[in-house]
Motif scaffolding. Structure first.
Motif, PDB file in Angstrom:
ATOM      1  N   VAL A 106       0.878  -1.175   0.000  1.00 57.48           N
ATOM      2  CA  VAL A 106       0.000   0.000   0.000  1.00 57.48           C
ATOM      3  C   VAL A 106       0.915   1.223   0.000  1.00 57.48           C
ATOM      4  O   VAL A 106       1.705   1.412   0.930  1.00 57.48           O
ATOM      5  CB  VAL A 106      -0.921   0.006   1.240  1.00 57.48           C
ATOM      6  N   VAL A 107       0.826   2.006  -1.049  1.00 52.66           N
ATOM      7  CA  VAL A 107       1.773   3.121  -1.224  1.00 52.66           C
ATOM      8  C   VAL A 107       1.018   4.401  -1.585  1.00 52.66           C
ATOM      9  O   VAL A 107      -0.139   4.351  -2.025  1.00 52.66           O
ATOM     10  CB  VAL A 107       2.785   2.818  -2.363  1.00 52.66           C
ATOM     11  N   ASN A 108       1.698   5.540  -1.421  1.00 56.84           N
ATOM     12  CA  ASN A 108       1.113   6.776  -1.975  1.00 56.84           C
ATOM     13  C   ASN A 108       2.074   7.491  -2.923  1.00 56.84           C
ATOM     14  O   ASN A 108       1.666   8.287  -3.729  1.00 56.84           O
ATOM     15  CB  ASN A 108       0.589   7.725  -0.891  1.00 56.84           C
ATOM     16  N   GLU A 109       3.361   7.192  -2.798  1.00 56.59           N
ATOM     17  CA  GLU A 109       4.323   7.741  -3.765  1.00 56.59           C
ATOM     18  C   GLU A 109       5.257   6.595  -4.126  1.00 56.59           C
ATOM     19  O   GLU A 109       6.355   6.500  -3.586  1.00 56.59           O
ATOM     20  CB  GLU A 109       5.137   8.871  -3.128  1.00 56.59           C
ATOM     21  N   PRO A 110       4.819   5.703  -5.007  1.00 55.13           N
ATOM     22  CA  PRO A 110       5.613   4.494  -5.254  1.00 55.13           C
ATOM     23  C   PRO A 110       6.962   4.848  -5.874  1.00 55.13           C
ATOM     24  O   PRO A 110       7.004   5.424  -6.945  1.00 55.13           O
ATOM     25  CB  PRO A 110       4.760   3.693  -6.239  1.00 55.13           C
ATOM     26  N   ASP A 111       8.031   4.582  -5.159  1.00 54.99           N
ATOM     27  CA  ASP A 111       9.318   4.886  -5.774  1.00 54.99           C
ATOM     28  C   ASP A 111       9.816   3.669  -6.536  1.00 54.99           C
ATOM     29  O   ASP A 111       9.206   2.594  -6.524  1.00 54.99           O
ATOM     30  CB  ASP A 111      10.302   5.428  -4.743  1.00 54.99           C
ATOM     31  N   LYS A 112      10.929   3.870  -7.215  1.00 52.45           N
ATOM     32  CA  LYS A 112      11.446   2.821  -8.124  1.00 52.45           C
ATOM     33  C   LYS A 112      11.690   1.512  -7.378  1.00 52.45           C
ATOM     34  O   LYS A 112      11.368   0.436  -7.847  1.00 52.45           O
ATOM     35  CB  LYS A 112      12.759   3.318  -8.736  1.00 52.45           C
ATOM     36  N   GLU A 113      12.263   1.626  -6.186  1.00 59.26           N
ATOM     37  CA  GLU A 113      12.623   0.443  -5.401  1.00 59.26           C
ATOM     38  C   GLU A 113      11.374  -0.392  -5.073  1.00 59.26           C
ATOM     39  O   GLU A 113      11.354  -1.607  -5.257  1.00 59.26           O
ATOM     40  CB  GLU A 113      13.259   0.879  -4.072  1.00 59.26           C
ATOM     41  N   ILE A 114      10.313   0.329  -4.614  1.00 58.12           N
ATOM     42  CA  ILE A 114       9.079  -0.390  -4.244  1.00 58.12           C
ATOM     43  C   ILE A 114       8.495  -1.065  -5.477  1.00 58.12           C
ATOM     44  O   ILE A 114       8.063  -2.219  -5.423  1.00 58.12           O
ATOM     45  CB  ILE A 114       8.055   0.561  -3.578  1.00 58.12           C
ATOM     46  N   LYS A 115       8.536  -0.355  -6.604  1.00 60.70           N
ATOM     47  CA  LYS A 115       7.976  -0.932  -7.834  1.00 60.70           C
ATOM     48  C   LYS A 115       8.703  -2.215  -8.199  1.00 60.70           C
ATOM     49  O   LYS A 115       8.113  -3.170  -8.717  1.00 60.70           O
ATOM     50  CB  LYS A 115       8.059   0.084  -8.970  1.00 60.70           C
ATOM     51  N   LYS A 116      10.013  -2.235  -7.946  1.00 62.34           N
ATOM     52  CA  LYS A 116      10.799  -3.433  -8.274  1.00 62.34           C
ATOM     53  C   LYS A 116      10.472  -4.599  -7.337  1.00 62.34           C
ATOM     54  O   LYS A 116      10.355  -5.741  -7.746  1.00 62.34           O
ATOM     55  CB  LYS A 116      12.299  -3.097  -8.145  1.00 62.34           C
ATOM     56  N   LEU A 117      10.280  -4.267  -6.062  1.00 57.00           N
ATOM     57  CA  LEU A 117      10.117  -5.318  -5.050  1.00 57.00           C
ATOM     58  C   LEU A 117       8.689  -5.862  -4.957  1.00 57.00           C
ATOM     59  O   LEU A 117       8.484  -7.054  -4.700  1.00 57.00           O
ATOM     60  CB  LEU A 117      10.526  -4.774  -3.675  1.00 57.00           C
ATOM     61  N   ALA A 118       7.699  -4.973  -5.174  1.00 52.31           N
ATOM     62  CA  ALA A 118       6.305  -5.380  -4.909  1.00 52.31           C
ATOM     63  C   ALA A 118       5.716  -6.172  -6.077  1.00 52.31           C
ATOM     64  O   ALA A 118       5.950  -5.859  -7.237  1.00 52.31           O
ATOM     65  CB  ALA A 118       5.456  -4.143  -4.641  1.00 52.31           C
ATOM     66  N   ILE A 159       0.643  -3.529  -6.256  1.00 57.55           N
ATOM     67  CA  ILE A 159       0.683  -2.204  -5.632  1.00 57.55           C
ATOM     68  C   ILE A 159      -0.736  -1.656  -5.531  1.00 57.55           C
ATOM     69  O   ILE A 159      -1.506  -1.707  -6.491  1.00 57.55           O
ATOM     70  CB  ILE A 159       1.581  -1.253  -6.453  1.00 57.55           C
ATOM     71  N   ILE A 160      -1.084  -1.182  -4.343  1.00 58.94           N
ATOM     72  CA  ILE A 160      -2.369  -0.481  -4.169  1.00 58.94           C
ATOM     73  C   ILE A 160      -2.009   0.967  -3.850  1.00 58.94           C
ATOM     74  O   ILE A 160      -1.340   1.232  -2.850  1.00 58.94           O
ATOM     75  CB  ILE A 160      -3.196  -1.069  -3.008  1.00 58.94           C
ATOM     76  N   GLU A 161      -2.446   1.881  -4.727  1.00 61.59           N
ATOM     77  CA  GLU A 161      -2.039   3.267  -4.532  1.00 61.59           C
ATOM     78  C   GLU A 161      -3.155   4.078  -3.864  1.00 61.59           C
ATOM     79  O   GLU A 161      -4.277   4.101  -4.341  1.00 61.59           O
ATOM     80  CB  GLU A 161      -1.660   3.875  -5.887  1.00 61.59           C
ATOM     81  N   VAL A 162      -2.810   4.697  -2.748  1.00 60.84           N
ATOM     82  CA  VAL A 162      -3.765   5.599  -2.073  1.00 60.84           C
ATOM     83  C   VAL A 162      -3.234   7.016  -2.197  1.00 60.84           C
ATOM     84  O   VAL A 162      -2.083   7.214  -2.605  1.00 60.84           O
ATOM     85  CB  VAL A 162      -3.964   5.210  -0.579  1.00 60.84           C
ATOM     86  N   SER A 163      -4.073   8.006  -1.810  1.00 58.16           N
ATOM     87  CA  SER A 163      -3.625   9.383  -2.037  1.00 58.16           C
ATOM     88  C   SER A 163      -2.659   9.849  -0.946  1.00 58.16           C
ATOM     89  O   SER A 163      -2.637   9.328   0.165  1.00 58.16           O
ATOM     90  CB  SER A 163      -4.819  10.312  -2.137  1.00 58.16           C
ATOM     91  N   ILE A 164      -1.932  10.896  -1.305  1.00 60.19           N
ATOM     92  CA  ILE A 164      -0.911  11.412  -0.390  1.00 60.19           C
ATOM     93  C   ILE A 164      -1.579  12.231   0.704  1.00 60.19           C
ATOM     94  O   ILE A 164      -2.419  13.073   0.455  1.00 60.19           O
ATOM     95  CB  ILE A 164       0.080  12.316  -1.172  1.00 60.19           C
ATOM     96  N   THR A 165      -1.194  11.927   1.929  1.00 63.58           N
ATOM     97  CA  THR A 165      -1.620  12.768   3.045  1.00 63.58           C
ATOM     98  C   THR A 165      -0.472  12.804   4.044  1.00 63.58           C
ATOM     99  O   THR A 165       0.512  12.080   3.888  1.00 63.58           O
ATOM    100  CB  THR A 165      -2.929  12.253   3.684  1.00 63.58           C
ATOM    101  N   SER A 166      -0.572  13.630   5.079  1.00 61.07           N
ATOM    102  CA  SER A 166       0.568  13.697   6.001  1.00 61.07           C
ATOM    103  C   SER A 166       0.640  12.391   6.805  1.00 61.07           C
ATOM    104  O   SER A 166      -0.388  11.743   7.048  1.00 61.07           O
ATOM    105  CB  SER A 166       0.446  14.907   6.909  1.00 61.07           C
ATOM    106  N   PRO A 167       1.848  11.985   7.224  1.00 57.40           N
ATOM    107  CA  PRO A 167       2.013  10.700   7.904  1.00 57.40           C
ATOM    108  C   PRO A 167       1.085  10.524   9.099  1.00 57.40           C
ATOM    109  O   PRO A 167       0.577   9.425   9.337  1.00 57.40           O
ATOM    110  CB  PRO A 167       3.481  10.730   8.351  1.00 57.40           C
ATOM    111  N   GLU A 168       0.801  11.610   9.840  1.00 50.73           N
ATOM    112  CA  GLU A 168      -0.070  11.495  11.027  1.00 50.73           C
ATOM    113  C   GLU A 168      -1.471  11.027  10.638  1.00 50.73           C
ATOM    114  O   GLU A 168      -2.169  10.392  11.415  1.00 50.73           O
ATOM    115  CB  GLU A 168      -0.205  12.854  11.743  1.00 50.73           C
ATOM    116  N   LEU A 169      -1.897  11.398   9.432  1.00 47.99           N
ATOM    117  CA  LEU A 169      -3.258  11.068   8.991  1.00 47.99           C
ATOM    118  C   LEU A 169      -3.304   9.768   8.183  1.00 47.99           C
ATOM    119  O   LEU A 169      -4.382   9.243   7.895  1.00 47.99           O
ATOM    120  CB  LEU A 169      -3.813  12.214   8.122  1.00 47.99           C
TER     121      LEU A 169
END
Ligand code: F6R
Length: 599
Positions: free
Chosen positions: A537-549, A552-562
């Motif tokens: 579960v990602v919100n800004e999938p970087d290259k590394e995650i794309k390679k490993l996963a 991928i389920i993409e959710v929207s970007i919000t601050s880490p606390e939320l």
């Protein structure tokens, strides 16, 4: 939550209204009432408890009339009793209203009305509306209603009738209302099931619209008085389907209700200037917080620990209520015990609360069900206001508990005089939209569910504030799909669970962007090196995650606390779809009850 039905026509209204109320029972309620224009005067009968009790009371009164309104109340302001049940009358007894929603400025309006000589008999925010209409009434009910609504802040679905005019006025802002068109008869309701037995021709009122309804006509206007043409919808669904609002299960409905549920938890409590909570002790004097809860509520408590320490700089401990009550916990007047419970009736949580009170600690409840035992025993409380949660697996209560904890953490920070990051407050207000975006991933989640529905085990991994989300994802899956699942802090797997990982093990990673992202990517690499299947579960999938996963389920970007509130959505959906694909009874999983009132 509360339900409304109204009728105007040529038939006897009482049986139609009672039947409609019964169709609204699934929403949950604690009292019910009816008002009928009977031989020229308004007769109101109300009862605490079930509609069956109202029904048998009505047999004693033999009401007769062809115009009426009725209501089921799910208490918000004021405890569930006969006095607080709707319909509410004005002082003269000639105007009656039923109301869903919350009048946020009711305190000020009540003071104004009392000063003007109105006698307000209930503890509700709703009764204010009847008196406001009375204040403006001069022979035109619709006009007086508009004038009253102009003074009201908050949400309403409203139906009004009076002794002198043969009409029903309805209005809506934020709380649903529909008009049903029959043959020389008209219906109003908060929800389609209430009137579906009589008509399938429905008009959905929009916010800030008002309708004047007679037995064979209706006029819809905006609050400025401009007439509006509305589409008439033909309902195609059966009553049974509609009771779940077209969703296959209550759990799915409740998952999809979360944007609205979170908006309700936030409503009236946050603006750009301040956080408003009614806490009746000086929270700045508290030196330590202890949170106790069970199950899903315990998971939100764990998230609360991160939030209260990080945002409110408050030392915080979390305990299972069942463990807390049988230890000899050290607690005193400088401590605050927070209890979290959807039902407000969980036996262990209640016992933990009593233990803390006995030791002199201050107490605060984060509870959904109004008037429940916990709410009656705590010093202060934050209601979730998410409506009844019927599916046994908790979903919308969890996300709104986290939002309540966020509000509390910011509130304590504010009361301590510390600066609050305006950006996070803005994001908090945007949470309903972010949840909607996460829900739009449902189809992608379904594909993953299909792939793994026969798995025997699942691992859920997260770090920091998303570690409890991993626990919650695992709990959701095991309780409704009966698949063994464990949640772990991602770094911990090296100390044992990594032995389980092979090519058959799906591992769900909470990998949305935060300061621990490089660490979680390393943990993914550890799983991949053992051939584990990675669902990220990602919100800004970087290259590394794309390679490993693998998925991928993409959710929207919000601050880490939320992020927990957004990240939990795909995990709820995954559990739901797997259980449903396995043909299981999602809403009533084996061995589980909605409210656990034994220890
Ligand atoms: C899981 C679930 C339970 C409850 C627990 C506490 O989906 O619903 O684990 O969270 O029984 O219940 P409340 O919150 O009512 O105290």
């Amino acid at each position: 939550m509360c339900g409304i039905i109204g009728y105007i026509g040529q038939k006897q209204t009482t049986p139609i209204l009672i039947d409609g109320l019964k169709k609204l029972e699934y929403r949950g309620y604690d009292s019910a009432g009816i008002c009928v224009l009977d031989k020229g005067s308004l007769k109101v009968i109300k009862k605490k408890g079930k509609i069956a009790e109202l029904d048998s009371e009505l047999k004693e009164h033999n009401l007769s009339g062809t115009i009426g309104i009725a209501h089921t109340r799910w208490a918000t302001h004021g405890e569930p009793n006969e006095k607080n049940a709707h319909p509410h009358l004005d002082c003269s007894g000639q105007i009656a209203i039923v109301h869903n929603g919350i009048i946020e400025n009711h305190h000020g309006l009540r003071q104004l009305l009392v000063k003007e000589g109105h006698s307000i008999v209930s503890d509700t925010d709703s009764e204010i509306v009847a008196h406001l209409i009375e204040k403006f009434y001069n022979g035109d009910l619709a006009k007086a209603t508009v004038q009253a609504l102009q003074l009201i802040d908050g949400a309403y679905g409203l139906a009004v009738m009076c002794q002198a005019e043969k009409k029903i006025i309805v209005a809506r802002r934020g709380s649903p209302l529909i008009i049903g068109i029959g043959d020389k008869e008209m219906f109003v309701a908060s929800d389609v099931p209430a009137i579906l037995a009589h008509t399938k021709k429905i008009i959905y009122l929009s916010d800030d619209e008002l309708a004047i309804i007679t037995e064979d006509n209706y006029t819809i206007k905006n609050l400025e008085g401009k007439k509006i043409d509305k589409e008439i919808h033909e309902i195609k669904w059966s009553v049974a389907e509609l009771e779940k609002k077209g969703f296959k299960h209550f759990m799915l409905k409740e998952i999809f209700e979360q944007p609205e549920a979170i908006a309700n938890t936030l409503r009236g409590r946050i603006n750009d200037k301040e956080i408003k909570l009614s806490i009746n002790f000086d929270i700045t004097k508290i030196k330590r917080i202890v949170i106790t809860a069970c199950g899903t509520s315990w998971h939100s408590a764990l998230i609360g620990k991160y939030l209260l320490e990080d945002l409110a700089l408050m030392p915080t401990e979390v305990d299972y209520a069942s463990e807390f009550r049988y230890r000899n916990p050290i607690l005193g007047p400088d401590d605050l015990m927070i209890v979290i419970s959807q039902s407000g009736e969980t036996a262990d949580t209640l016992a933990a609360l009593r233990e803390a009170k006995g030791k002199g600690a201050k107490t605060l409840g984060i509870v959904n069900v109004v008037g429940s035992t916990i709410t009656r025993e705590v010093d202060s409380g934050i209601y979730l206001h998410v409506g009844p949660e019927i599916g046994v697996a908790s979903t919308k209560a969890f996300s709104s508990q986290v939002v309540a904890l966020l509000l509390l953490a910011f509130y304590i920070r504010q009361e301590k005089g510390l600066a609050i990051d305006k950006k996070i407050i803005k994001e908090l207000n945007n949470l309903p939209e972010k949840i909607k975006e996460a829900l739009s991933q449902a189809e992608a989640v379904k594909v993953i569910a299909e792939k793994f529905k026969s798995s025997k085990n699942f691992l859920y991994l997260g770090r920091g504030i998303n570690f409890p989300v991993a626990l919650e994802g695992a709990l959701k899956l095991k309780e409704i799909s009966y698949i063994h699942a464990e949640g772990y802090p991602a770094a911990e797997i090296k100390h044992g669970p990594i032995a389980l990982i092979d090519a058959n093990m799906p591992v769900v990673f909470l990998a949305t962007k935060n300061n621990l992202s490089p660490k979680i990517i390393s943990n993914m690499a550890e799983v991949k090196a053992r051939s584990g299947i990675i669902i990220a579960v990602v919100n800004e999938p970087d290259k590394e995650i794309k390679k490993l996963a693998d998925y991928i389920i993409e959710v929207s970007i919000t601050s880490p606390e939320l992020s927990p509130v957004v990240n939990v959505i795909p995990l709820q959906l995954l559990a739901y779809y797997i259980a449903d694909m396995k043909g299981l009874d999602v809403d009533k999983p084996r061995n589980l009850a909605k409210s656990v009132t034994v220890e």
